[in-house]
Design an enzyme around this catalytic site. Structure first.
Site, PDB file in Angstrom:
ATOM      1  N   TYR A   1     -15.287 -31.658   5.334  1.00 50.80           N
ATOM      2  CA  TYR A   1     -16.694 -31.338   5.551  1.00 50.80           C
ATOM      3  C   TYR A   1     -17.365 -32.432   6.376  1.00 50.80           C
ATOM      4  CZ  TYR A   1     -15.990 -27.146   3.029  1.00 50.80           C
ATOM      5  OH  TYR A   1     -15.540 -25.899   2.687  1.00 50.80           O
TER       6      TYR A   1
ATOM      7  N   ASP B   1      -1.416 -21.930   0.199  1.00 48.42           N
ATOM      8  CA  ASP B   1      -1.176 -20.582   0.729  1.00 48.42           C
ATOM      9  C   ASP B   1      -0.560 -19.689  -0.352  1.00 48.42           C
ATOM     10  OD1 ASP B   1       0.820 -22.459   1.041  1.00 48.42           O
ATOM     11  OD2 ASP B   1       1.502 -21.769   2.993  1.00 48.42           O
TER      12      ASP B   1
ATOM     13  N   ASP C   1     -13.446 -24.501  -1.977  1.00 47.98           N
ATOM     14  CA  ASP C   1     -14.510 -23.615  -1.510  1.00 47.98           C
ATOM     15  C   ASP C   1     -13.953 -22.203  -1.305  1.00 47.98           C
ATOM     16  OD1 ASP C   1     -17.016 -22.967  -0.663  1.00 47.98           O
ATOM     17  OD2 ASP C   1     -16.946 -24.073   1.219  1.00 47.98           O
TER      18      ASP C   1
ATOM     19  N   ASP D   1     -14.342 -18.541  -3.989  1.00 44.51           N
ATOM     20  CA  ASP D   1     -14.887 -17.227  -3.591  1.00 44.51           C
ATOM     21  C   ASP D   1     -13.885 -16.124  -3.929  1.00 44.51           C
ATOM     22  OD1 ASP D   1     -17.119 -18.514  -2.493  1.00 44.51           O
ATOM     23  OD2 ASP D   1     -17.149 -17.245  -0.716  1.00 44.51           O
TER      24      ASP D   1
HETATM   25  P1  NAD Z   1     -22.395 -15.183   1.703  1.00 38.31           P
HETATM   26  O1  NAD Z   1     -21.733 -15.862   0.559  1.00 38.31           O
HETATM   27  O2  NAD Z   1     -23.852 -15.417   1.894  1.00 38.31           O
HETATM   28  O3  NAD Z   1     -22.161 -13.602   1.579  1.00 38.31           O
HETATM   29  C1  NAD Z   1     -20.858 -13.031   1.556  1.00 38.31           C
HETATM   30  C2  NAD Z   1     -20.959 -11.595   1.026  1.00 38.31           C
HETATM   31  O4  NAD Z   1     -21.254 -11.643  -0.377  1.00 38.31           O
HETATM   32  C3  NAD Z   1     -22.079 -10.786   1.663  1.00 38.31           C
HETATM   33  O5  NAD Z   1     -21.662  -9.449   1.773  1.00 38.31           O
HETATM   34  C4  NAD Z   1     -23.229 -10.895   0.673  1.00 38.31           C
HETATM   35  O6  NAD Z   1     -24.124  -9.807   0.709  1.00 38.31           O
HETATM   36  C5  NAD Z   1     -22.470 -10.962  -0.655  1.00 38.31           C
HETATM   37  N1  NAD Z   1     -23.216 -11.728  -1.660  1.00 38.31           N
HETATM   38  C6  NAD Z   1     -23.366 -13.053  -1.711  1.00 38.31           C
HETATM   39  N2  NAD Z   1     -24.123 -13.381  -2.746  1.00 38.31           N
HETATM   40  C7  NAD Z   1     -24.451 -12.237  -3.378  1.00 38.31           C
HETATM   41  C8  NAD Z   1     -25.232 -11.948  -4.536  1.00 38.31           C
HETATM   42  N3  NAD Z   1     -25.818 -12.913  -5.293  1.00 38.31           N
HETATM   43  N4  NAD Z   1     -25.370 -10.658  -4.901  1.00 38.31           N
HETATM   44  C9  NAD Z   1     -24.775  -9.677  -4.201  1.00 38.31           C
HETATM   45  N5  NAD Z   1     -24.017  -9.896  -3.103  1.00 38.31           N
HETATM   46  C10 NAD Z   1     -23.871 -11.183  -2.691  1.00 38.31           C
HETATM   47  O7  NAD Z   1     -21.586 -15.612   2.991  1.00 38.31           O
HETATM   48  P2  NAD Z   1     -21.986 -15.483   4.550  1.00 38.31           P
HETATM   49  O8  NAD Z   1     -22.739 -14.212   4.780  1.00 38.31           O
HETATM   50  O9  NAD Z   1     -20.748 -15.749   5.259  1.00 38.31           O
HETATM   51  O10 NAD Z   1     -22.953 -16.735   4.787  1.00 38.31           O
HETATM   52  C11 NAD Z   1     -24.364 -16.618   4.967  1.00 38.31           C
HETATM   53  C12 NAD Z   1     -24.951 -18.002   5.138  1.00 38.31           C
HETATM   54  O11 NAD Z   1     -24.793 -18.739   3.921  1.00 38.31           O
HETATM   55  C13 NAD Z   1     -24.287 -18.851   6.224  1.00 38.31           C
HETATM   56  O12 NAD Z   1     -25.305 -19.546   6.923  1.00 38.31           O
HETATM   57  C14 NAD Z   1     -23.428 -19.832   5.456  1.00 38.31           C
HETATM   58  O13 NAD Z   1     -23.267 -21.043   6.166  1.00 38.31           O
HETATM   59  C15 NAD Z   1     -24.273 -20.040   4.231  1.00 38.31           C
HETATM   60  N6  NAD Z   1     -23.560 -20.515   3.025  1.00 38.31           N
HETATM   61  C16 NAD Z   1     -24.296 -21.272   2.188  1.00 38.31           C
HETATM   62  C17 NAD Z   1     -23.742 -21.680   0.995  1.00 38.31           C
HETATM   63  C18 NAD Z   1     -24.600 -22.463   0.053  1.00 38.31           C
HETATM   64  O14 NAD Z   1     -25.804 -22.546   0.221  1.00 38.31           O
HETATM   65  N7  NAD Z   1     -24.018 -23.061  -0.971  1.00 38.31           N
HETATM   66  C19 NAD Z   1     -22.436 -21.309   0.648  1.00 38.31           C
HETATM   67  C20 NAD Z   1     -21.724 -20.495   1.511  1.00 38.31           C
HETATM   68  C21 NAD Z   1     -22.298 -20.091   2.704  1.00 38.31           C
END
Ligand code: NAD
Length: 381
Positions: A148, A235, A259, A263
């Site tokens: 990171y 992997d 990380d 997920d």
């Molecule tokens: P995301 O984790 O935001 O979403 C991935 C998928 O999961 C999407 O389809 C979303 O709708 C779904 N999802 C996530 N949280 C949900 C919830 N609580 N309820 C229902 N569905 C949910 O990943 P992304 O779209 O790739 O990233 C969006 C932004 O978030 C990017 O800018 C990324 O850098 C950032 N990000 C932030 C963090 C953090 O703040 N800790 C972590 C990961 C990604």
């Protein structure tokens, strides 16, 4: 209450008040933070815990108001609080640091030395998991180094471009960082029924960095003979997790592997929307969902807030252990139990779990479950 409306940060609060800084973040952040605060209010009432909240702006709203996604005054104010409730941030959309785009999540983890990111993933009774098997595991992810770029250097970034056509990224693994995260994993495993730690690595290719990581984990493993220990390549680990997550208990790994694996594990348990997590160090902790700001559903009121509500429960329990305050430990357990109770019924589920309950309505169901749990007279300190 906003920071401007609040009494000087934390100073007027009675000594056993739990003072929480609230940072809403971007995308679904404001929605799931509001839901979490409703549940915290209910648990506070039930357990007689005095909770004080103070909101500060971060993310795109702070960029518009203060010219930075992570205004400098936030770190200075942290000492007045017992913890932070942090919403997800959309840092992929932020400008460069020179233009005010700092990742609040990375900044807080680095500046407060929150080296242990504890990420549970477990199936819940009545909620059929996509993987078809019940499991209960804990991913213990190193949070301050690895790949990171925004936290691995003292000065500068861990990523750079020597020429327009060459991009490099440094991966930092230290003996101290690896030893302390290993110790967190073995301590946590020692308190669980299975008492098993799996170290996940790629030491067959990253011989030096993951070699050092494994050397440290093995040394710590020797201090905990009562905990079973094994190692897996990252992997293979993805395949093994999908095949049968129930064979794992506590997984310890470096920053980026943790990380990604977390997920995967959360989605296998039902949804990323269930994914709670705690960023913890020796002195401080932050409740933060595992997922991002979900821009695809932001503003629709459909996000599953269980992730951040569960994270807030973990934070209360963490503060309770530090203060030796059983009410806070019980409150954390009650939140986790209330989420599970609500999700037993299909008509109580949010869209990610196949239901049509909105974010705020789900929080109300969890708050009601906390109150009815109280009426059973269980777990009340
Ligand atoms: P995301 O984790 O935001 O979403 C991935 C998928 O999961 C999407 O389809 C979303 O709708 C779904 N999802 C996530 N949280 C949900 C919830 N609580 N309820 C229902 N569905 C949910 O990943 P992304 O779209 O790739 O990233 C969006 C932004 O978030 C990017 O800018 C990324 O850098 C950032 N990000 C932030 C963090 C953090 O703040 N800790 C972590 C990961 C990604």
């Amino acid at each position: 209450m906003t920071a401007e409306e609040a009494a000087p940060s934390g100073s007027a609060a009675p000594p056993d008040t739990v003072r929480l800084m609230v940072l809403e973040g971007d995308g679904i952040g404001p929605e799931i933070v509001a839901a979490t605060l409703r549940v915290l209010a209910a648990v506070g009432e039930r357990f007689g815990i005095d909770l004080a909240f103070e909101h500060h702006l971060i993310g795109l709203a702070a960029l518009a108001a203060h010219g930075s996604t992570f205004p400098g005054h936030i770190i200075g104010a942290v000492a007045n609080f017992d913890g932070i409730v942090l919403g997800p941030v959309d840092h992929q959309r932020y400008p460069t640091p020179e233009l005010g785009g700092l990742n609040p999540s990375g900044q807080l983890r680095k500046q407060l030395d929150l080296y242990a990111n504890i990420r549970p993933a477990r199936t819940l009774p009545g909620l059929p998991p996509p993987c078809g098997r019940s499991f209960d595991l804990l991913i213990v992810r190193e949070n301050t180094e690895g790949f990171y770029a925004d936290r691995s250097m003292f000065v500068g970034s861990g990523e750079f471009m020597p020429t327009p056509d060459v991009a490099l990224s440094l991966r930092k693994i230290t003996r101290d960082g690896s030893t302390r995260i290993a110790r967190s994993a073995f301590e946590l495993a020692g308190r669980r029924a299975r008492r098993k730690v799996t170290a996940v690595h790629k030491a067959n290719v990253l011989r030096v960095t993951d070699g050092l990581f494994l050397e440290c984990v093995r040394e710590v493993a020797e201090e905990y003979p009562e905990v079973e220990y094994e190692e897996q390549l990252v992997d293979a680990m993805t395949a093994l997790l999908v095949r049968d997550p129930s064979r794992f208990d506590v997984i310890v790994t470096t920053n980026m592997f943790g990380d990604i694996l977390s997920d995967l594990a959360s989605e296998l348990s039902g949804s990323l929307g269930l994914a709670a997590s705690l960023n913890s160090g020796r002195e401080f902790a932050i409740a933060q969902a595992q997922h991002g700001s979900a821009p695809d559903i932001a503003g629709e009121g459909v996000a599953n807030p269980a992730s951040l509500i569960g994270s807030a429960g973990m934070l209360l329990a963490w503060i309770g252990e530090r203060r030796e305050d059983q009410r806070l430990i019980d409150a954390g357990a009650a939140i986790s139990r209330a989420i599970a109770d609500v999700l037993r019924l299909p008509q109580h589920r949010t869209r990610d779990l196949g239901g049509d309950v909105g974010t705020a309505a789900f929080a109300d169901l969890v708050a009601d479950a906390l109150r009815s749990d109280a009426s059973k007279g269980e777990d009340v300190a």
